[in-house]
Design an enzyme around this catalytic site. Structure first.
Site, mmCIF file in Angstrom:
data_model
loop_
_atom_site.group_PDB
_atom_site.id
_atom_site.type_symbol
_atom_site.label_atom_id
_atom_site.label_comp_id
_atom_site.label_asym_id
_atom_site.label_seq_id
_atom_site.Cartn_x
_atom_site.Cartn_y
_atom_site.Cartn_z
ATOM 1 N N CYS A 113 0.866 -1.032 -0.382
ATOM 2 C CA CYS A 113 0.098 -0.288 0.244
ATOM 3 C C CYS A 113 1.245 0.891 -0.022
ATOM 4 C CB CYS A 113 -0.796 -0.127 1.146
ATOM 5 S SG CYS A 113 -2.312 -1.239 1.300
ATOM 6 N N HIS A 252 -3.203 7.002 2.786
ATOM 7 C CA HIS A 252 -3.851 6.335 2.619
ATOM 8 C C HIS A 252 -5.052 5.655 3.195
ATOM 9 C CE1 HIS A 252 -4.059 1.960 1.945
ATOM 10 N NE2 HIS A 252 -3.716 1.626 2.468
ATOM 11 N N ASN A 282 -9.734 0.097 0.566
ATOM 12 C CA ASN A 282 -8.556 0.569 0.739
ATOM 13 C C ASN A 282 -7.907 -0.340 -0.761
ATOM 14 O OD1 ASN A 282 -5.819 -0.390 0.644
ATOM 15 N ND2 ASN A 282 -5.800 -0.808 2.789
HETATM 16 N N1 COA Z 1 -18.217 -7.871 10.972
HETATM 17 C C1 COA Z 1 -18.137 -8.253 11.888
HETATM 18 N N2 COA Z 1 -17.657 -8.691 12.827
HETATM 19 C C2 COA Z 1 -16.620 -8.901 13.276
HETATM 20 C C3 COA Z 1 -15.265 -8.548 11.869
HETATM 21 C C4 COA Z 1 -16.449 -8.450 10.612
HETATM 22 N N3 COA Z 1 -16.292 -7.292 9.347
HETATM 23 N N4 COA Z 1 -14.533 -8.398 11.457
HETATM 24 C C5 COA Z 1 -13.910 -8.577 12.690
HETATM 25 N N5 COA Z 1 -15.248 -9.200 13.573
HETATM 26 C C6 COA Z 1 -15.354 -9.774 14.798
HETATM 27 C C7 COA Z 1 -13.802 -10.012 15.733
HETATM 28 O O1 COA Z 1 -13.980 -11.160 15.365
HETATM 29 C C8 COA Z 1 -14.046 -9.710 16.592
HETATM 30 O O2 COA Z 1 -15.577 -10.118 17.420
HETATM 31 P P1 COA Z 1 -14.554 -11.074 18.466
HETATM 32 O O3 COA Z 1 -14.558 -9.844 19.819
HETATM 33 O O4 COA Z 1 -15.492 -11.568 19.230
HETATM 34 O O5 COA Z 1 -13.650 -12.141 18.300
HETATM 35 C C9 COA Z 1 -14.619 -7.759 16.643
HETATM 36 O O6 COA Z 1 -15.296 -7.638 15.579
HETATM 37 C C10 COA Z 1 -13.613 -6.985 16.964
HETATM 38 O O7 COA Z 1 -12.252 -7.751 16.081
HETATM 39 P P2 COA Z 1 -11.094 -6.469 15.944
HETATM 40 O O8 COA Z 1 -10.034 -6.611 15.855
HETATM 41 O O9 COA Z 1 -10.335 -5.929 17.617
HETATM 42 O O10 COA Z 1 -11.654 -5.032 15.726
HETATM 43 P P3 COA Z 1 -11.477 -3.830 15.279
HETATM 44 O O11 COA Z 1 -12.086 -2.894 16.575
HETATM 45 O O12 COA Z 1 -9.354 -3.585 15.431
HETATM 46 O O13 COA Z 1 -11.964 -3.609 13.795
HETATM 47 C C11 COA Z 1 -9.934 -3.724 11.685
HETATM 48 C C12 COA Z 1 -10.616 -4.325 13.022
HETATM 49 C C13 COA Z 1 -9.471 -4.594 11.055
HETATM 50 C C14 COA Z 1 -11.006 -2.943 10.935
HETATM 51 C C15 COA Z 1 -9.239 -2.995 12.347
HETATM 52 O O14 COA Z 1 -7.996 -3.595 13.006
HETATM 53 C C16 COA Z 1 -8.203 -2.265 10.585
HETATM 54 O O15 COA Z 1 -8.625 -1.332 10.336
HETATM 55 N N6 COA Z 1 -6.947 -2.495 10.816
HETATM 56 C C17 COA Z 1 -6.154 -2.048 10.221
HETATM 57 C C18 COA Z 1 -6.570 -2.757 9.042
HETATM 58 C C19 COA Z 1 -5.229 -2.057 8.088
HETATM 59 O O16 COA Z 1 -5.657 -0.644 7.353
HETATM 60 N N7 COA Z 1 -4.802 -2.701 6.774
HETATM 61 C C20 COA Z 1 -4.601 -2.435 5.589
HETATM 62 C C21 COA Z 1 -2.675 -1.966 5.585
HETATM 63 S S1 COA Z 1 -3.222 -1.845 4.520
#
Ligand code: COA
Length: 334
Positions: A113, A252, A282
């Protein structure tokens, strides 16, 4: 005297196939509410069946060339930032070069990215060193090809697209400063394991889903909100500018919560942190030039505006470029 480089044309392309949150609700155990509150994303675009990364890139480059008032024969270097090439070899840049009837050297840069700032650094360096005068820099990805649409942790986040800029030699610098970084110790945080020399895409690996992108979302989030403000400050310092001088921060487009946190940490008015992540998701290396073109196309960029372009991604990698925008406003269609 050292030559300077500036952006003289920009173009982008988003595929027409829209995947909205309601459709994802029918595919995996998720909800529009979860996706919107955790990411800010409402819809993303997917490459059509048979549409590869080079197809997206070709349209973006054509548009950038028109915007710069140049033709394919005027370009002496083509650099494509991508981590979802059409195939492992040849480079996607060569496919784009042939499609557009260009005859210049062409190669890909894989910084995931962060591909756009990395490719922009290559272009700027070539121009400043006098080895090229007109370079096309592309960020293009069809990462959804590597997404498991049964994995709710990743399938809600990504979309496809392409953006391109023309960078030309100039008396007055437009690209003021670029800083790049990488920390390969974080390589496992975000990766596509199978399909390379370490783990060829055998039927067994494909059956196990190893060709799909996997990610430690929480760790990547923490990395992003630390590295974006730091890289932005570093690039501003290298350019002799400060946060207060910025007309726009163009990060980004990965997650609205990341953009909000970054804006707070840098002390920038949220109005000046560009976001259209709600409609693109993204788009990896395409994200920054797509965002910049949206700003330009909608008439929100004025000549003289100072803009910071900041990316982060797999590698782990990051990159920030500070650009003095020199093109007049436009109302061209995106
Ligand atoms: N829908 C519903 N629930 C979801 C889900 C979805 N699409 N994806 C994950 N969950 C659940 C998880 O299983 C977790 O459940 P649990 O508490 O029972 O285990 C809960 O939601 C929380 O998950 P978590 O990963 O802690 O959520 P978060 O607030 O950290 O958000 C992301 C997850 C991926 C949105 C966030 O971490 C993020 O954006 N990270 C950066 C990713 C990124 O930018 N990547 C590309 C880089 S170039």
């Amino acid at each position: 005297m050292m030559r300077a480089a500036r952006i003289t044309g920009i173009g982008s392309y988003l595929p027409s196939r829209v995947l909205c949150n309601a459709e994802l609700e029918r595919m995996v155990d998720t909800s529009d509410e979860w996706i919107t509150t955790r990411t800010g994303i409402r819809e993303r675009r997917l490459a059509e069946e048979g549409q590869a990364t080079s197809d997206l890139a070709v349209v973006a480059v054509e548009r950038a060339l028109v915007d710069a008032g140049l033709g394919p024969a005027d370009i002496d270097l083509l650099v494509v930032g991508t981590s979802s090439p059409d195939m492992i070899l040849p480079a996607t840049a060569c496919l784009v070069q042939a499609r557009l009837g260009m005859s210049c050297p062409a190669f890909d840069v894989n910084a995931a990215c962060s591909g756009f700032p990395y490719a922009l650094q290559v272009a700027t360096s070539a121009i400043e060193a006098g080895r090229a005068s007109r370079v096309v820099v592309v960020g293009a990805d069809a990462l959804t090809r590597h997404i498991d649409f049964a994995d709710r942790a990743t399938c809600v986040l990504f979309g496809d697209g392409a953006g391109a800029v023309v960078v030309e030699a100039a008396e007055e610098p437009g690209v003021l400063g670029i800083v790049l970084g990488a920390d390969g110790r974080g390589a496992d945080m975000l990766r596509i394991a199978a399909g390379g020399s370490a783990a060829p895409a055998t039927p067994e690996r494909l059956a196990a889903g190893e060709q799909y992108l996997t990610m430690n979302g929480n760790e990547v989030f923490r990395f992003a909100v630390k590295v974006i403000p730091a890289a932005t400050r570093e690039a501003l310092e290298a350019s002799g500018c400060s946060v207060e001088d910025l007309a726009w921060l163009v990060p980004h487009q990965a997650n609205q919560r990341i953009l909000n946190t970054v804006g707070e940490r840098l002390g920038i008015d949220p109005e000046r942190v560009f976001s259209h992540v709600h409609r693109t998701g993204n788009t990896s290396a395409a994200s920054i030039p797509l965002a910049l073109d949206d700003l330009y196309t909608s008439g929100r960029l004025a000549p003289g505006d100072l803009v910071a372009l900041v990316g982060f991604g797999a590698g782990l990698t990051w990159g920030a470029a500070v650009v003095r925008w020199t093109k007049a406003r436009t109302t061209k269609e995106m």
